[in-house]
Structure formats: C-alpha cells, structure tokens
Motif scaffolding. Structure first.
Motif, PDB file in Angstrom:
ATOM      1  N   VAL A 179       0.829  -1.215   0.000  1.00  0.00           N
ATOM      2  CA  VAL A 179       0.000   0.000   0.000  1.00  0.00           C
ATOM      3  C   VAL A 179       0.858   1.258   0.000  1.00  0.00           C
ATOM      4  O   VAL A 179       0.346   2.360   0.156  1.00  0.00           O
ATOM      5  N   ASP A 180       2.144   1.122  -0.204  1.00  0.00           N
ATOM      6  CA  ASP A 180       3.027   2.290  -0.223  1.00  0.00           C
ATOM      7  C   ASP A 180       2.742   3.154  -1.447  1.00  0.00           C
ATOM      8  O   ASP A 180       2.607   2.634  -2.565  1.00  0.00           O
ATOM      9  N   PRO A 181       2.665   4.471  -1.274  1.00  0.00           N
ATOM     10  CA  PRO A 181       2.471   5.343  -2.433  1.00  0.00           C
ATOM     11  C   PRO A 181       3.727   5.379  -3.297  1.00  0.00           C
ATOM     12  O   PRO A 181       4.838   5.485  -2.783  1.00  0.00           O
ATOM     13  N   ILE A 182       3.533   5.289  -4.599  1.00  0.00           N
ATOM     14  CA  ILE A 182       4.669   5.332  -5.522  1.00  0.00           C
ATOM     15  C   ILE A 182       4.957   6.772  -5.926  1.00  0.00           C
ATOM     16  O   ILE A 182       6.115   7.218  -5.917  1.00  0.00           O
ATOM     17  N   THR A 183       3.915   7.508  -6.262  1.00  0.00           N
ATOM     18  CA  THR A 183       4.046   8.931  -6.568  1.00  0.00           C
ATOM     19  C   THR A 183       3.042   9.709  -5.728  1.00  0.00           C
ATOM     20  O   THR A 183       2.162   9.118  -5.088  1.00  0.00           O
ATOM     21  N   ALA A 184       3.142  11.016  -5.764  1.00  0.00           N
ATOM     22  CA  ALA A 184       2.238  11.855  -4.979  1.00  0.00           C
ATOM     23  C   ALA A 184       0.785  11.640  -5.382  1.00  0.00           C
ATOM     24  O   ALA A 184      -0.132  11.827  -4.577  1.00  0.00           O
ATOM     25  N   LEU A 198       7.548   6.549  -3.031  1.00  0.00           N
ATOM     26  CA  LEU A 198       8.737   5.874  -3.539  1.00  0.00           C
ATOM     27  C   LEU A 198       9.670   6.860  -4.239  1.00  0.00           C
ATOM     28  O   LEU A 198      10.897   6.764  -4.096  1.00  0.00           O
ATOM     29  N   GLU A 199       9.117   7.791  -4.971  1.00  0.00           N
ATOM     30  CA  GLU A 199       9.942   8.811  -5.623  1.00  0.00           C
ATOM     31  C   GLU A 199      10.793   9.561  -4.600  1.00  0.00           C
ATOM     32  O   GLU A 199      11.993   9.784  -4.812  1.00  0.00           O
ATOM     33  N   GLU A 200      10.174   9.939  -3.486  1.00  0.00           N
ATOM     34  CA  GLU A 200      10.879  10.700  -2.458  1.00  0.00           C
ATOM     35  C   GLU A 200      11.919   9.841  -1.749  1.00  0.00           C
ATOM     36  O   GLU A 200      13.000  10.317  -1.407  1.00  0.00           O
ATOM     37  N   VAL A 201      11.593   8.570  -1.527  1.00  0.00           N
ATOM     38  CA  VAL A 201      12.550   7.647  -0.901  1.00  0.00           C
ATOM     39  C   VAL A 201      13.786   7.502  -1.778  1.00  0.00           C
ATOM     40  O   VAL A 201      14.928   7.587  -1.305  1.00  0.00           O
TER      41      VAL A 201
END
Length: 475
Positions: free
Chosen positions: A192-197, A212-215
């Motif tokens: 359920v982790d967000p990939i993009t905003a 994920l982008e921010e990570v």
C-alpha cells in the motif's frame, strides 16, 4: 574461548509504538505495534555477573498467520514463547551460549508445540533470550560481538540438533569472518506504499520521504525489496509503476521479489515471472532481480518443488524457516537461500551460514546463500543487534524498513535517543525531529558497533517501559 555461564534471572518489558505510515505485508496492514525488551542476568563460572538486553517487535501475523487468531493473540503467543525459553535456561545450569540454545532446542520446541505454538513462534522466545544472554557475556568480558564471535565465545560446535553438520569446523569458519563496516540498506516497497504523490489522498507532512519517488531521491538506495500480492495483472501494473521510478537511476540497482506466501505452488509464482518478462516496461527491473523470497504458502512451501521457478531466479525461504532443519529440507526441493533475521536467532543464522559453506564446497560452486531481512527493527538495541549479526555474516545488503515506517526513536525518551546518537554518530543522524537512522548514499555506517556487547553497550531506559504481562496462552 567458549565460556560457560548460568542464567540467574530475567526481566521482561514492553512498550507501544506507532507507525508514521501504514505498512502492508501479506495478510495484514500495520499501523502500530509493541516492542518486547528482555534483560538477562548471568553468572560466569569465575563468579563474574552481568546483565544483557535484547529487543524485538511483538509482530502479529508473521510468526503465525492463522486468520482465526487476533493480533492480540499473536502477541500472547510470542510472550509465551519467551516464558518457555526462560524456563528452560533457568533450569539448565551452566552451559555455553550456544549450548543453552542447542541443548534446549528440542524440548522448548516440543513444549511450544504442545501449546499450539509453531516452531517459528518458539524460535522467537529462544532468539530474544539467547541474544540477551550473549550480550551479557560479551559485556562481562568487555568485548564486542564481532571480536567475541570470531573467537567463538559462544562455543559453537557440532551438535546432535544439527546432524547434517557433524564434523563441521564452526570455530574455523567464525575466525575467518571479516565483519563488514558498512551495508547497503534494501528498501521495502510495501503493497500500500504510495509510488508517486498521485497515490496519496493525504500526507503525513513530517518532512520525511513518503512516496517511492521521495525515498529514492532522499536516501539514495541501490537495493530494493518489492512485495507482490498474488494477482498477476495487478502485480505487473504496480511493478511497472515502480520500475518507472527506479529506472531513473543512472547507476545499476538491484531488487528482491517478495512473494509473501501468496502462491499455492512454484508454477503460480512462475506465471507472474513470465508475465513480468513479457512486459517491456519491466525489462530493466527483471534484470535487477537477485532472488525471489518465499512465494509459496508456508503450509506447502516445503512440500512442493521449486525447480521450475529456481531455473529462472534463486528462491529463498523466510517464513518457512521454522524447524531448524528447514533449509536442509528446502535444499532438496530446489531452494538456494534462507533469510537471516535476528528474531529467528543468532545461532540459527550461524548454523545456516555453515550450511551454505559446506554445501557450496560440496558442489564446487557458490549456489547457496543467505539474505538479510527485516521485521521492523526499531532504532536502538534492536536494529543494532540485527545489523551486527548481518555484518558478521558478511551479507552486503540488508532489508531495512523500520527507519521509514517508524520515525526514529519515537515513543522513547529524548535522553535515550540522544545517548544512542552520541555513542553511534555514524549510524544515526540528528534531525529536526530527533535522532534517526542515517542513510548516506543508501549505505549504513556500522563502525561504531565494535563496542562491548551485542552491537551496543548502551541499554534503553527501562523505567520508560511497562512490565510484560504474563502470557494469556494457551487461552
């Protein structure tokens, strides 16, 4: 160098923590939890006494995924496993650190089984107590885990509990280990982790990476762990969106694919792999996959062959690593790897490392291996003990997710957090939100773990915890 000691007493504590973001693995989405903390007082044969400590999450729906059990009942199972391990060691008298584990393994596992606790649950209690006692031994002798283990302070030796390693030179293997001074952190991308905003309905807005982008931008990871859910169409689409982010990296990246026990057999997981290979958007990600983790439900994982899937990528066992001989069984079915987790036991990891060495020598190739996985290791004693073990084993990357889903030392006294930061300035970084695990170019600096004890000399503030209640199990 092995030293015998007697366990004199134990103390058990726990405290609650909250996740900054929900994390889904397998059948459960986690938003909060509790950490168990165990203290052990030992007496060496020369009369020296000392205390040691170990800490680990009371994780629901991992050690036992029975859907009829509540999260609270899972926690009770783990508390009971601790009680059983303590009873055995308190009654054992003097023994080596390894002997306390090996000589009680069969009886503790049988006692747990009689109460409806599977071998993985039983290993949790043994693992925590063994770490606390080993920590006490190392502190009593004023030496680090790496120094002590290379000198075989635990007395690891061939034993009837591991008949497949009769005659193996454990002392020789340990003395040759060169503990790593840094490790790559392998970031977990949960279901359920967000990939993009665009995936977020709302934000935590605590200044830390969320998507994920921010990570990827903030931590600089080169290793990833990607969880799949068992629906091929949905998994391929989600993996393609993940790949669109990871493929931006100019340097090579590497990933493991976590099957999360979502498949009935190897063929089901192979169908996903074939679908991934057929998707052009996943070309680079497919090349990056190092191994596939526990794709088949644990009830059948050690009954079904892995040859078809293993021909594509190595397959490891994780949740199925319950009985101490699970890796031996897995080898016959085509598995090439097994996970190391401190929550499953230091001695289990050493035994499985020995198996890898023995089997690779037997086959004349580097086929068998260990991976380092996470069970939401929290900042402080818990994460440091696991990192010290992984470094000793020589595993170059380790799944780490506790620093992402749990905000540093949240829930702990500020003085405790800053004491760990001061003692381990390379491993932690001070931030506006307090000390947190430091990720520099995706790497963790482990040099400060060369300190008396099992990865840490400092102990947490026990006054900021509650006594662990007596286990309400069996109920």
């Amino acid at each position: 160098m092995s030293i015998r000691f007697t366990l004199l007493e134990t103390q058990r504590f726990e405290w609650p923590f909250a996740l900054r973001m929900p994390f889904r693995f397998g059948v459960i989405t986690v938003t909060q939890g509790r950490q168990a903390v165990v203290r052990a007082r030992i007496r060496l044969e020369d009369g020296t006494e000392g205390w040691g400590v170990a800490a680990e999450t009371l994780a629901a729906k991992w050690f036992d995924k029975d859907p009829t059990l509540s999260d609270a009942q899972n926690e009770q199972q783990l508390r009971r496993a601790l009680e059983l391990a303590e009873q055995a060691s308190l009654a054992a008298g003097a023994d080596t650190a390894f002997g306390h584990f090996a000589n009680s393994y069969a009886a503790v596992t049988a006692a747990a089984g009689a109460e409806g606790l599977n071998p993985l649950v039983a290993s949790y209690g043994r693992a925590l107590l063994d770490r606390a006692m080993l920590d006490a031994l190392l502190k009593a002798r004023g030496i680090s885990f790496w120094t002590g283990m290379r000198a075989n302070i635990g007395g690891t030796a061939p034993h009837a509990v591991v008949p497949d390693l009769a005659g193996f030179d454990f002392a020789g293997m340990l003395s040759a280990q060169q503990p790593l001074q840094s490790l790559h952190a392998r970031h977990t991308v949960g279901l359920v982790d967000p990939i993009t905003a665009g995936d977020q309905d709302s934000r935590v807005n605590d200044g830390l990476p969320e998507t994920l982008e921010e990570v990827a931008q903030g931590y600089g990871h080169r290793y990833w762990k990607l969880k799949v859910g068992g629906n091929i169409g949905a998994d391929v689409e989600r993996l393609s969106r993940i790949a669109a982010v990871l493929d931006r990296a100019p340097q090579d990246y590497h990933a493991s694919l976590d099957g999360n026990e979502q498949y009935e057999n190897a063929e089901g997981a192979l169908a996903l792999w074939r679908a991934m290979q057929a998707e052009k958007r996943l070309a680079r990600l497919c090349r990056s996959i190092l191994y596939i983790e526990q794709p088949v439900k644990r009830a059948r994982a050690l009954e079904t062959g892995m040859a078809t899937l293993a021909a594509e990528r190595p397959v490891i066992i994780d949740e199925s690593d319950g009985p101490l001989d699970a890796f031996v069984t897995g080898r016959k079915l085509g598995y090439a790897g097994v996970s190391s987790k401190a929550c499953k036991g230091v001695w289990r990891s050493v035994i499985n490392l020995a198996r890898c060495r023995a089997w690779n020598a037997e086959e004349g190739r580097e086929r068998y291996f260990m991976s380092a996985e996470d069970l939401t290791t929290l900042a402080g004693v818990c994460v440091q003990q696991d990192l010290a073990l992984v470094a000793l084993l020589g595993l170059p990357h380790v799944e780490r997710n506790g620093h992402h889903f749990i905000d540093g030392f949240v829930g702990r006294p500020k003085a405790e957090a800053h004491a760990f930061l001061e003692a381990h300035p390379g491993l932690y970084a001070d931030t506006s939100r307090g000390p947190r695990l430091a990720m520099r170019g995706g790497l963790l600096d482990l040099r400060s773990l060369e300190t008396p004890g099992l990865g840490a000399t400092l102990e947490p503030d026990f006054t900021a915890m509650a006594p662990m209640p007596k286990a309400a199990w069996p109920n």
